[in-house]
Structures are given as structure tokens and as C-alpha cells.
Design an enzyme around this catalytic site. Structure first.
Site, mmCIF file in Angstrom:
data_model
loop_
_atom_site.group_PDB
_atom_site.id
_atom_site.type_symbol
_atom_site.label_atom_id
_atom_site.label_comp_id
_atom_site.label_asym_id
_atom_site.label_seq_id
_atom_site.Cartn_x
_atom_site.Cartn_y
_atom_site.Cartn_z
ATOM 1 N N HIS A 395 -9.958 4.667 -0.005
ATOM 2 C CA HIS A 395 -8.915 3.778 0.510
ATOM 3 C C HIS A 395 -9.360 2.321 0.530
ATOM 4 C CE1 HIS A 395 -5.083 3.044 2.058
ATOM 5 N NE2 HIS A 395 -5.048 3.843 3.131
ATOM 6 N N ASP A 399 -4.671 1.822 -2.561
ATOM 7 C CA ASP A 399 -3.681 1.877 -1.486
ATOM 8 C C ASP A 399 -2.928 3.205 -1.542
ATOM 9 O OD1 ASP A 399 -4.322 -0.672 -0.621
ATOM 10 O OD2 ASP A 399 -2.859 -1.628 -1.955
#
Length: 424
Positions: A395, A399
Site C-alpha cells: 500500500h 492505492d
């Protein structure tokens, strides 16, 4: 006497040492040129070291479990052929000494009584393979799977059973297991320890380190979806015979998934990227790692430039890597340079899992078991072959929108394989 030194060969650019896994030959054994004599385990791969010459193994200088540096001397082979004659002579020496030693007449029959049971198997029709000792690596596999080694076809020199023979028998389902003890006598018959401590192999330790490193360094998250495998299974069923006839390999599911991932990686480049310090490295090619279960642990050989590979190229490469993994012949080069990984837990029956990143990669796709499930189509409940997909991603770089879009693109390509041909 001509002596040839056997040293640990260069195993890869970043590898400086390894551990002796098991000796496949013992002192006094004849060895052929390029015949494996020892297994060496590194933090990346386990492989067999062959003898560069033919002769007789006359000395081993390191024991199983010892750590040795690249280039270290580990054994010596006599290439003159004299070692072969010396070995039997050495074996007979204790026998002559025993004959010369005086023994009471009353005890003379005792050795004969002990020798009779040893001859019994031969009299009852036992084969030479049954009496031949198993190499340590082969013995571990046979014991782990509780197999009857006498029922497995042997392809090794002098009828010896090889690790490849055992793995092939396990994979094909032809290996027979030894009968289990009766339930009533199980406790009484057990003579082994209640606990056993076994030193971790270098490869297993490295796997543990990398998995923990991924959890510690990456902001790992997993997103899920499911794919209707009807279209892929129909295409595979329709063309599998023609495909096998033309290319000499079965048409599997991995080629569909590899091609679908290559298309998705092209559209979502962040999934095909890595963090390097304070920079992001984007790859304009797709080196797809394919997780393979090997006897010594999970390994991930890489399909280099998979975006340019045909379905046949992919299936042939995966089959070749699978065979090399089973035989312990994967090289470091086979497993370097991956930019994305596909892991297929479905072959073991996994219905759902969250794969761990293969650092420093930023994404890994988890495939799972295909299972008939009820789904709703056009307001009607129908049965479809469904598979859960899981994308674990870093992450820090990817995204949620990009991760979900990537997985949807893979799903769309598999549910309409025409997209794979049209690059859509």
C-alpha cells in the site's frame, strides 16, 4: 593414482557459502562424469553438485550440515580406476581379521545363525533394488511419505532409486504406501521419540526471513474478487488435444492467468513496480514469478519477459521449472529478476488465502480452487465454476483503486479470453 579435487562451484553472484545437505555417494562408490555426488543448500536454492570426472570417490572432507564457502574443497575422486580395486579390498580386510581371530568352538555357529535371516529376502525373490541402500535425500522422501521403495521404478545407475523417481511416483500417484500398524498395537509398537529436533535448512531459514521481512517492511494489504472460469475451461476443453499435439505440452490454467496478468500490469504499472530507497522503479517488462512447491520448500522461478511469451512458451517453461524444482536443479538465475508473482494454492485445495509479498516486489496474485457455486445471472440462479482471486499489494506504492482495478482487469480477461488475443 590420479586424484581430482571436488570443490563447491559458483552458485550465483550473491551466494558466498552453502550447507552440505546430504551425500549422494559414499567413499568407495564409483561415480560417472557429471553424476551428482552431493546436495548443497544455499539461502536461495538447493542443488546437486556433480563430479566433473569419472572415477571412484575416495574421500569426503566435510560432513552433512557443515557450512562451506564457494570454492572450498569437499571431496576427492580417483580417476585412475585404482580406487575401485582398493575399496573392495578394504571391505574384505575386517573379514580376514575376524577369521584369524580365535573363537571358542561353542560360539562358532552363532555368526552362521545371524547370517541366515540376511539371506532370506534373496531366497524369497527380493530384488537387487530392495537391498541397495537409499541416498539420504531419497530416504527422507520415502520416510516422509511412508512409501514402499521396492514398488517405485528406479532409473539410477545400477538400478538405484533417485529422488526424481520418488517424486515422479508421488506426483503420478503410483507410489504405494507401507501398511499402517494395527490400531490396538500402535502405542506398543512405537519405539521412536515423542519429539524430534531437526536443524532448519538454509533454504527454509531464508524463506522464513523473507516472509517476515515482507511483513515488517511493506504496508501489505489484500483485496479479493471471484472469477467465473466457464469460458477458460471451455476453451481449454475445446483445444487441449490440438494444443498438446502441436506443442507437446498440456494446456493448463497458468498460461491464461499469466497472459491476463501481463495485460493488467501494462494498464496498472504501479503493480509492476518496486520501491528502491526514496525512488520508485517502474518495469516496462513483466518477469512473472511462478511459485512452485519443491521438496525443500517454496521456490519462485521466473518467466522472463512473459509479456512476449505465447501460451505454449509459458506452459513449456513452467513444466521445465517444475521438473527442475523436483530434481533439485533450479539455479539462482532461474529465480532472479521477478517483478510480479503468481501463487496457485488451488492445486493443494485452498479455497481462499492471503498470499505474502515476494519482496521487493509490490504485488502477488493468489489463485485458488475452482469450485461449482450458485451465482445469479440475469435474475436466475445458475451453477458456475468459480475461483476466488486475491491480490496482496504494498500500500506504500499501490492505492486501493489501482489494486481493485488490476484485479478486475484480470477477472475480465479470464471471463472473456478473447481479450487476451486482442490485447484488451
Amino acid at each position: 593414482m590420479a586424484i581430482e579435487d571436488i570443490v563447491i562451484p559458483q552458485l550465483g553472484e550473491s551466494i558466498t557459502e552453502g550447507s552440505i545437505g546430504s551425500w549422494l555417494k559414499k567413499v568407495g562408490d564409483a561415480v560417472a562424469a557429471d553424476e551428482p555426488i552431493v546436495e548443497v543448500e544455499t539461502d536461495k536454492v538447493a542443488m546437486e553438485v556433480p563430479s566433473p570426472v569419472a572415477g571412484v570417490l575416495i574421500e569426503t572432507l566435510v560432513a552433512e550440515g557443515d557450512t562451506v564457502e564457494i570454492g572450498a574443497l569437499i571431496a576427492r575422486v580417483d580417476t585412475s580406476g585404482k580406487g575401485a580395486a582398493a575399496a573392495p579390498a578394504a571391505a574384505k580386510a575386517p573379514e580376514k581379521k575376524a577369521e584369524a581371530a580365535p573363537a571358542p568352538k561353542a560360539e562358532a555357529p552363532a555368526p552362521k545363525a545371524k547370517a541366515e535371516p540376511a539371506a532370506a529376502p534373496a531366497a524369497s525373490g527380493g530384488s537387487a533394488k530392495d537391498a541397495m541402500p537409499l541416498a539420504p535425500a531419497v530416504r527422507r522422501l520415502v520416510e516422509e511419505y511412508n512409501l514402499d521403495a521396492s514398488t517405485i521404478p528406479a532409473s539410477g545407475k545400477d538400478g538405484r532409486l533417485t529422488k526424481g523417481d520418488v517424486l515422479a511416483a508421488i506426483e503420478s500417484g503410483t507410489a504405494k504406501t507401507l501398511s499402517a500398524p494395527a490400531a490396538g498395537g500402535a502405542v506398543a509398537a512405537s519405539t521412536g521419540p515423542r519429539e524430534e529436533r531437526v536443524k532448519m535448512t538454509r533454504l527454509r531459514k531464508r524463506i522464513a526471513e523473507r516472509l517476515k521481512e515482507a511483513q515488517n517492511t511493506a504496508a501489505m494489504l489484500t483485496t479479493y474478487n471471484e472469477v467465473d472460469m466457464t469460458a477458460v475451461m471451455a476453451a481449454r476443453e475445446r483445444y487441449k488435444d490440438l494444443f498438446a499435439k502441436k506443442h507437446g505440452i498440456k494446456l493448463g490454467f497458468m498460461s491464461f492467468f499469466t497472459k491476463a496478468c501481463c495485460l493488467a500490469l501494462k494498464e496498472i504499472p504501479s503493480v509492476n513496480a518496486q520501491i528502491d530507497g526514496d525512488e520508485v522503479v517502474y518495469f516496462n517488462y513483466a518477469n512473472i514469478g511462478v511459485a512452485v512447491s519443491a521438496p525443500n520448500g517454496l521456490v519462485v522461478p521466473v518467466l522472463k519477459d512473459a509479456q512476449n511469451m505465447s501460451f505454449a512458451d509459458t506452459e513449456l517453461a513452467i513444466a521445465n521449472y517444475g521438473k527442475k524444482a523436483r530434481d533439485g536443479k533450479l539455479t539462482v538465475e532461474d529465480m532472479q529478476g521477478g517483478t510480479f508473482t503468481i501463487s496457485n494454492g488451488g492445486i493443494f485445495g485452498s479455497l481462499m488465502s492471503s498470499p505474502i509479498l515476494n519482496t521487493p516486489q509490490s504485488g502477488i496474485l493468489g489463485m485458488h480452487k475452482i469450485q461449482d457455486r450458485p451465482v445469479v445471472e440475469n435474475g436466475q440462479i445458475v451453477i458456475r465454476p468459480m475461483m476466488y482471486l486475491a491480490l496482496s499489494y504494498d500500500h506504500r506504492l499501490i492505492d486501493g483503486r489501482e489494486a481493485v482495478t488490476f484485479l478486475v482487469r484480470v477477472k475480465e480477461a479470464l471471463e472473456d479470453p478473447t481479450r487476451l488475443l486482442l490485447d484488451m
